[in-house]
Design a protein around this motif. Sequence first.
Motif, mmCIF file in Angstrom:
data_model
loop_
_atom_site.group_PDB
_atom_site.id
_atom_site.type_symbol
_atom_site.label_atom_id
_atom_site.label_comp_id
_atom_site.label_asym_id
_atom_site.label_seq_id
_atom_site.Cartn_x
_atom_site.Cartn_y
_atom_site.Cartn_z
ATOM 1 N N UNK A 1 -10.322 -8.223 6.776
ATOM 2 C CA UNK A 1 -10.002 -6.940 6.136
ATOM 3 C C UNK A 1 -11.316 -6.214 5.854
ATOM 4 N N UNK A 2 -11.412 -4.963 6.304
ATOM 5 C CA UNK A 2 -12.654 -4.208 6.116
ATOM 6 C C UNK A 2 -12.465 -2.980 5.238
ATOM 7 N N UNK A 3 -11.219 -2.530 5.080
ATOM 8 C CA UNK A 3 -11.002 -1.367 4.222
ATOM 9 C C UNK A 3 -9.768 -1.615 3.382
ATOM 10 N N UNK A 4 -10.037 -2.081 2.165
ATOM 11 C CA UNK A 4 -8.990 -2.404 1.194
ATOM 12 C C UNK A 4 -9.652 -2.436 -0.179
ATOM 13 N N UNK A 5 -8.859 -2.230 -1.203
ATOM 14 C CA UNK A 5 -9.389 -2.280 -2.562
ATOM 15 C C UNK A 5 -9.883 -3.667 -2.928
ATOM 16 N N UNK A 6 -10.591 -3.765 -4.063
ATOM 17 C CA UNK A 6 -11.075 -5.056 -4.545
ATOM 18 C C UNK A 6 -9.917 -5.980 -4.902
ATOM 19 N N UNK A 7 -10.147 -7.281 -4.741
ATOM 20 C CA UNK A 7 -9.152 -8.277 -5.153
ATOM 21 C C UNK A 7 -9.114 -8.338 -6.674
ATOM 22 N N UNK A 8 -7.910 -8.547 -7.211
ATOM 23 C CA UNK A 8 -7.754 -8.704 -8.659
ATOM 24 C C UNK A 8 -6.484 -9.514 -8.915
ATOM 25 N N UNK B 1 -3.375 -11.639 -8.480
ATOM 26 C CA UNK B 1 -2.487 -11.816 -7.323
ATOM 27 C C UNK B 1 -2.139 -10.485 -6.658
ATOM 28 N N UNK B 2 -2.845 -9.420 -7.052
ATOM 29 C CA UNK B 2 -2.565 -8.101 -6.475
ATOM 30 C C UNK B 2 -2.976 -8.050 -5.000
ATOM 31 N N UNK B 3 -2.189 -7.370 -4.186
ATOM 32 C CA UNK B 3 -2.546 -7.146 -2.786
ATOM 33 C C UNK B 3 -3.529 -5.985 -2.712
ATOM 34 N N UNK C 1 -11.337 -5.723 17.859
ATOM 35 C CA UNK C 1 -10.022 -5.111 17.666
ATOM 36 C C UNK C 1 -9.864 -4.656 16.222
ATOM 37 N N UNK C 2 -9.485 -3.393 16.066
ATOM 38 C CA UNK C 2 -9.179 -2.825 14.760
ATOM 39 C C UNK C 2 -7.668 -2.638 14.690
ATOM 40 N N UNK C 3 -7.095 -2.932 13.533
ATOM 41 C CA UNK C 3 -5.643 -2.830 13.400
ATOM 42 C C UNK C 3 -5.252 -2.534 11.963
ATOM 43 N N UNK C 4 -3.997 -2.148 11.815
ATOM 44 C CA UNK C 4 -3.413 -1.925 10.496
ATOM 45 C C UNK C 4 -2.441 -3.064 10.236
ATOM 46 N N UNK C 5 -2.554 -3.639 9.041
ATOM 47 C CA UNK C 5 -1.626 -4.689 8.617
ATOM 48 C C UNK C 5 -0.867 -4.222 7.390
ATOM 49 N N UNK C 6 0.302 -4.811 7.180
ATOM 50 C CA UNK C 6 1.113 -4.481 6.015
ATOM 51 C C UNK C 6 1.683 -5.721 5.366
ATOM 52 N N UNK C 7 2.086 -5.551 4.114
ATOM 53 C CA UNK C 7 2.678 -6.635 3.336
ATOM 54 C C UNK C 7 3.711 -6.029 2.395
ATOM 55 N N UNK C 8 4.681 -6.813 2.013
ATOM 56 C CA UNK C 8 5.682 -6.371 1.052
ATOM 57 C C UNK C 8 5.789 -7.382 -0.082
ATOM 58 N N UNK C 9 6.371 -6.960 -1.186
ATOM 59 C CA UNK C 9 6.519 -7.835 -2.351
ATOM 60 C C UNK C 9 7.652 -8.838 -2.206
ATOM 61 N N UNK C 10 8.451 -8.724 -1.190
ATOM 62 C CA UNK C 10 9.521 -9.685 -1.045
ATOM 63 C C UNK C 10 10.806 -9.081 -0.521
ATOM 64 N N UNK C 11 10.763 -7.851 -0.130
ATOM 65 C CA UNK C 11 11.929 -7.214 0.462
ATOM 66 C C UNK C 11 11.546 -6.802 1.884
ATOM 67 N N UNK C 12 11.654 -5.529 2.219
ATOM 68 C CA UNK C 12 11.335 -5.055 3.568
ATOM 69 C C UNK C 12 10.409 -3.859 3.466
#
Length: 182
Positions: free
Chosen positions: A99-106, A108-110, A142-153
Motif C-alpha cells: 500500500x503506497x497511498x492510504x491513511x496512517x494505521x490506527x 483496527x481501522x482500515x 503494477x499499480x492497482x486499487x484495492x477495496x475492503x468492507x466491514x463485513x457486508x458488500x
Amino acid sequence: MAYIGSRPADKALVTSDIADGIVTFAKTTGFGKIGQVLQTAKTDTFTSTSTSFADITGLSVAITPTATSSKVLVFAHIVGCGEVSTNHAIFRIVRDSTAIYAGDSAGSRSSGFHSGIVSDTNSVEAGTGIFLDSPSTTSATTYKIQGITEGSTFFVNRSPNDGDSKGRGRLASSITVMEVLA
C-alpha cells in the motif's frame, strides 16, 4: 527566433524561442518531463464481501520505468461504496503488494484514500487519489486499487440497488500512471 509581442498563431512555441539567459522549466535537460502514460479504465461493475483488502478486477496498470531515478505519478479514480448507512468501503492504492497511498494505521481501522458509504441504496460515491511514487526500479511495476468492507458488500461502478432504471447509473473508474523522469 524570438517574437516581440504575440507569436503568430501558426507557429508553435519551442524552447529555442525563449531568450538566451532565461532559465525555465521548459529548457531543463529532462528532469520533470513526462515519459510513459498508461491507463486502465473499468466500465463494468464489481462487488466484493472481502473483509481484507482485495484487488478490484480491472483496476490495475503495469509500467516499466526507464530509470531507477524515475518517479511514477498515480491518479486513481474510484466510484464505489459500501451498503447503506453502516457499512463503509475503504479503497487504497497499491504498488505490487505494498500500500503506497492510504491513511496512517490506527488500531483496527482500515487505511485508505477514500471511504465510500451511502445513505440510500440508489446512491454511490466517487473518490480520487493522486500520489507521486518513487519505485526505484526498472522492472515492471503494477499499480492497482484495492477495496475492503466491514463485513457486508462493497460495490464499484454501481449503487447497492442495481435495479434497471435511468436513475441508477452504470459508472466508470480508472487508474492512470505517468512516468516522471528525474
